[in-house]
Design a protein around this motif. Structure first.
Motif, mmCIF file in Angstrom:
data_model
loop_
_atom_site.group_PDB
_atom_site.id
_atom_site.type_symbol
_atom_site.label_atom_id
_atom_site.label_comp_id
_atom_site.label_asym_id
_atom_site.label_seq_id
_atom_site.Cartn_x
_atom_site.Cartn_y
_atom_site.Cartn_z
ATOM 1 N N ARG A 1 0.823 -1.220 0.000
ATOM 2 C CA ARG A 1 0.000 0.000 0.000
ATOM 3 C C ARG A 1 0.854 1.266 0.000
ATOM 4 N NH1 ARG A 1 -3.529 -2.746 4.452
ATOM 5 N NH2 ARG A 1 -4.752 -4.125 3.150
ATOM 6 N N LYS A 2 1.792 1.295 -0.918
ATOM 7 C CA LYS A 2 2.674 2.450 -1.072
ATOM 8 C C LYS A 2 2.384 3.119 -2.407
ATOM 9 C CE LYS A 2 5.112 1.633 2.647
ATOM 10 N NZ LYS A 2 5.172 2.523 3.775
ATOM 11 N N ALA A 3 2.519 4.418 -2.448
ATOM 12 C CA ALA A 3 2.251 5.184 -3.669
ATOM 13 C C ALA A 3 3.557 5.492 -4.393
ATOM 14 C CB ALA A 3 1.502 6.467 -3.326
ATOM 15 N N ILE A 4 4.299 4.468 -4.743
ATOM 16 C CA ILE A 4 5.565 4.646 -5.452
ATOM 17 C C ILE A 4 5.293 4.421 -6.936
ATOM 18 C CG2 ILE A 4 7.943 3.857 -5.682
ATOM 19 C CD1 ILE A 4 7.663 2.758 -2.789
ATOM 20 N N LYS A 5 5.706 5.348 -7.757
ATOM 21 C CA LYS A 5 5.359 5.292 -9.183
ATOM 22 C C LYS A 5 6.496 4.859 -10.089
ATOM 23 C CE LYS A 5 1.233 6.935 -8.521
ATOM 24 N NZ LYS A 5 0.234 5.962 -8.202
ATOM 25 N N GLY A 6 7.726 5.132 -9.701
ATOM 26 C CA GLY A 6 8.823 4.815 -10.608
ATOM 27 C C GLY A 6 10.172 4.957 -9.927
ATOM 28 N N PHE A 7 11.202 5.010 -10.747
ATOM 29 C CA PHE A 7 12.585 5.072 -10.275
ATOM 30 C C PHE A 7 13.214 6.390 -10.694
ATOM 31 C CE2 PHE A 7 11.518 0.654 -10.747
ATOM 32 C CZ PHE A 7 12.069 0.050 -9.620
ATOM 33 N N THR A 8 14.081 6.911 -9.867
ATOM 34 C CA THR A 8 14.851 8.079 -10.268
ATOM 35 C C THR A 8 15.856 7.620 -11.321
ATOM 36 O OG1 THR A 8 16.580 7.750 -8.617
ATOM 37 C CG2 THR A 8 14.655 9.095 -7.949
ATOM 38 N N PRO A 9 16.349 8.513 -12.143
ATOM 39 C CA PRO A 9 17.380 8.112 -13.113
ATOM 40 C C PRO A 9 18.607 7.505 -12.429
ATOM 41 C CG PRO A 9 16.503 10.261 -13.695
ATOM 42 C CD PRO A 9 15.911 9.897 -12.358
ATOM 43 N N ARG A 10 18.982 8.031 -11.266
ATOM 44 C CA ARG A 10 20.140 7.493 -10.548
ATOM 45 C C ARG A 10 19.875 6.052 -10.082
ATOM 46 N NH1 ARG A 10 22.386 9.217 -4.773
ATOM 47 N NH2 ARG A 10 24.363 8.092 -4.858
ATOM 48 N N ALA A 11 18.674 5.793 -9.584
ATOM 49 C CA ALA A 11 18.336 4.440 -9.128
ATOM 50 C C ALA A 11 18.334 3.465 -10.302
ATOM 51 C CB ALA A 11 16.970 4.443 -8.442
ATOM 52 N N ASP B 1 19.998 3.758 -13.067
ATOM 53 C CA ASP B 1 21.389 3.584 -13.480
ATOM 54 C C ASP B 1 22.090 2.551 -12.598
ATOM 55 O OD1 ASP B 1 23.769 4.382 -15.052
ATOM 56 O OD2 ASP B 1 24.474 5.100 -13.083
ATOM 57 N N ARG B 2 21.849 2.602 -11.295
ATOM 58 C CA ARG B 2 22.447 1.619 -10.375
ATOM 59 C C ARG B 2 21.953 0.213 -10.696
ATOM 60 N NH1 ARG B 2 24.014 3.142 -4.857
ATOM 61 N NH2 ARG B 2 24.841 1.035 -4.954
#
Length: 185
Positions: free
Chosen positions: A160-170, A172-173
């Motif tokens: 139940r988290k509102a996470i939509k995507g990844f940062t470019p840095r994440a 890239d890792r």
């Protein structure tokens, strides 16, 4: 497992069960009961009849992950069920017909396992109808963003988290990571 699901859900069996089972995740002594079921009283703790994975998947697909982890004795029993399309529960006498598409996976080279005497050649040829060689994730980095997004959506909903995507840095890792544990990692 994901590929097995794609095969099942894009087949005429898609309306029937898709059952997943990891052969390495259960004690060898329980494997036969888990796959074929057991009768009440078949062994200590068998307080009721239990349908095994083959019966649960009847009409559908059964995915056996890490199939190479089975003992030779269990491989013989699996081979018989595949050849005869019928099984007998542990402690039972009734012969039960089953109609299951079996999809098996392993991270081992089964031809080497056969040479070493750890995998039955006849079972190999029974299972080896269509072979899909899936390269490890480190050899297909183009799949990483798709898999990462799929896992993100799945676990965000579950938690139940509102996470939509990844940062470019994440991202890239993730792309630079060597993935020694493959997709499971």
């Amino acid at each position: 497992e994901m590929i097995a699901g794609v095969i099942h859900y894009n087949s005429p069996r898609r309306e029937r069960p898709f059952v997943k089972f990891n052969c390495a995740a259960i004690a060898e002594t329980l494997l036969e009961s888990e796959l074929f079921g057991h009768e009440k009283g078949a062994f200590t703790g068998a307080d009721r009849r239990r349908e095994g994975k083959f019966r649960q998947a009847d009409g559908g697909s059964l995915f056996l992950d890490e199939v190479s982890e089975m003992s030779l004795a269990m491989q013989v029993k699996l081979l018989r069920v595949l050849q005869e399309r019928e099984l007998t529960r542990v402690g039972g006498e009734e012969v039960i017909p089953v109609d299951v598409r079996l999809i098996a996976a392993t991270n081992r080279d089964l031809l080497r396992e056969i040479e070493a005497g750890r995998f039955r050649e006849d079972l190999f040829y029974r299972l080896n109808v269509v072979t899909l060689q899936i390269p490890p994730l480190r050899e297909r980095p183009e799949d990483i963003p798709l898999l990462a997004q799929d896992f993100l959506v799945r676990f965000a909903e579950k938690n139940r988290k509102a996470i939509k995507g990844f940062t470019p840095r994440a991202m890239d890792r993730l792309l630079r990571h060597p993935w020694p544990g493959n997709v499971r990692e």
